[in-house]
Scaffold this motif. Structure first.
Motif, PDB file in Angstrom:
ATOM      1  N   VAL A  79       0.852  -1.186   0.000  1.00 21.28           N
ATOM      2  CA  VAL A  79       0.000   0.000   0.000  1.00 21.28           C
ATOM      3  C   VAL A  79       0.890   1.238   0.000  1.00 21.28           C
ATOM      4  O   VAL A  79       1.757   1.398   0.863  1.00 21.28           O
ATOM      5  N   LEU A  80       0.680   2.122  -0.988  1.00 21.70           N
ATOM      6  CA  LEU A  80       1.504   3.320  -1.131  1.00 21.70           C
ATOM      7  C   LEU A  80       0.643   4.577  -1.115  1.00 21.70           C
ATOM      8  O   LEU A  80      -0.510   4.565  -1.532  1.00 21.70           O
ATOM      9  N   ILE A 131      -8.635  -7.414 -12.170  1.00 24.12           N
ATOM     10  CA  ILE A 131      -8.129  -6.261 -11.421  1.00 24.12           C
ATOM     11  C   ILE A 131      -9.284  -5.531 -10.735  1.00 24.12           C
ATOM     12  O   ILE A 131      -9.202  -5.164  -9.564  1.00 24.12           O
ATOM     13  N   ILE A 132     -10.377  -5.342 -11.475  1.00 27.82           N
ATOM     14  CA  ILE A 132     -11.551  -4.658 -10.921  1.00 27.82           C
ATOM     15  C   ILE A 132     -12.124  -5.443  -9.741  1.00 27.82           C
ATOM     16  O   ILE A 132     -12.489  -4.870  -8.704  1.00 27.82           O
ATOM     17  N   GLU A 133     -12.190  -6.762  -9.901  1.00 32.78           N
ATOM     18  CA  GLU A 133     -12.714  -7.610  -8.821  1.00 32.78           C
ATOM     19  C   GLU A 133     -11.819  -7.550  -7.588  1.00 32.78           C
ATOM     20  O   GLU A 133     -12.305  -7.500  -6.446  1.00 32.78           O
ATOM     21  N   LEU A 134     -10.503  -7.526  -7.812  1.00 30.86           N
ATOM     22  CA  LEU A 134      -9.558  -7.430  -6.705  1.00 30.86           C
ATOM     23  C   LEU A 134      -9.700  -6.098  -5.972  1.00 30.86           C
ATOM     24  O   LEU A 134      -9.712  -6.044  -4.742  1.00 30.86           O
ATOM     25  N   GLU A 135      -9.809  -5.013  -6.738  1.00 32.16           N
ATOM     26  CA  GLU A 135      -9.969  -3.691  -6.131  1.00 32.16           C
ATOM     27  C   GLU A 135     -11.227  -3.631  -5.268  1.00 32.16           C
ATOM     28  O   GLU A 135     -11.215  -3.060  -4.176  1.00 32.16           O
ATOM     29  N   LYS A 138      -6.640   1.805  -5.421  1.00 34.38           N
ATOM     30  CA  LYS A 138      -6.451   1.539  -6.846  1.00 34.38           C
ATOM     31  C   LYS A 138      -5.169   0.738  -7.065  1.00 34.38           C
ATOM     32  O   LYS A 138      -4.112   1.079  -6.530  1.00 34.38           O
ATOM     33  N   ILE A 139      -5.276  -0.329  -7.842  1.00 34.03           N
ATOM     34  CA  ILE A 139      -4.100  -1.120  -8.205  1.00 34.03           C
ATOM     35  C   ILE A 139      -3.395  -0.429  -9.358  1.00 34.03           C
ATOM     36  O   ILE A 139      -3.966  -0.274 -10.447  1.00 34.03           O
TER      37      ILE A 139
END
Length: 234
Positions: free
Chosen positions: A107-108, A150-154, A217-218
């Protein structure tokens, strides 16, 4: 330390004094426990070994109401506290993959904004949490080259973040201690309304509506796009 490890909070003495004397916020302190044998740990031999007999370990966050200790936050609740207080700038966390297994994420640039308002004569708090994420390790069968994954992970990450913050707020309300400074936020938003609540703010805090918005956001998926486990199965 809290900036790079979310479950830990560092409190300066001036901040502790301010929180102990504030009408709109209560204090917290880092919990420290002794691991190993404390008797042997007091000897010179303890510092001459590669692996010490006894060590100090950060664990939990102590919650105060005015000058009295009223309870503790566990590791998950401590994370929520630090995110709400905007103490976290970067950290590492695990997240479950939709199909099982884990991802390690970095996390950044975490940022939290807390706003207060009065709705129908009652105090209300809005928390806006945002951060960028790098996927550091993949230990599950997921194709990170697909945008839908990616959307599902976010979505999963944001749901988890909201859950962590809610757990921290729920514990603080159970203890009747506004450790987040929501009272100070309400004071700035509506000084006139604050005058009617400040004498017993902790009671009002327990009934205050809190809405959490999470926007993780990834940005990057690291050097590995898919788990090596997929290739092992082939």
């Amino acid at each position: 330390m809290a900036k790079v490890w979310a479950p830990t909070v560092a409190i300066q003495i001036d901040q502790l004094i301010a929180d102990l004397t504030s009408e709109g916020s209560n204090a917290v302190l880092t919990g420290i426990i002794i691991t190993g044998n404390p008797t042997t740990g007091t000897t010179l031999k303890n510092v001459t070994k590669t692996s010490s007999y006894s060590n100090l370990k950060f664990q939990g966050v102590a919650v105060f109401k005015k000058d009295k200790l009223v309870g503790w936050l566990n590791e998950e609740e401590s994370k929520g506290y630090n995110y709400i207080k905007d103490n976290v700038k970067s950290t590492v966390a695990h997240i479950e993959c939709p199909g099982g297994g884990d991802l390690v994420m970095e996390v950044l640039r975490s940022k939290t904004k807390v706003k207060g308002k009065v709705v129908n004569g009652e105090p209300s708090i809005d928390i806006h949490l945002s951060a960028e994420i790098n996927i550091a390790e993949v230990e599950c069968p997921i194709d990170l080259s697909k945008i839908e994954n990616i959307i599902e992970l976010e979505q999963s990450i944001n749901e988890k973040a909201i859950s962590v913050l809610e757990a921290s707020i729920r514990k603080a309300k159970e203890l009747g201690s506004d450790i987040f400074g929501f009272g100070e936020v309400i004071h700035r938003a509506d000084p006139q309304a604050w005058k009617t609540w400040k004498t017993d703010w902790n009671k009002h805090f327990a009934e205050t509506a809190v809405t959490i918005h999470s926007d993780f956001k990834i940005r990057r998926t690291g050097i590995v796009s898919n788990s090596f486990l997929d290739k092992v199965k082939e």
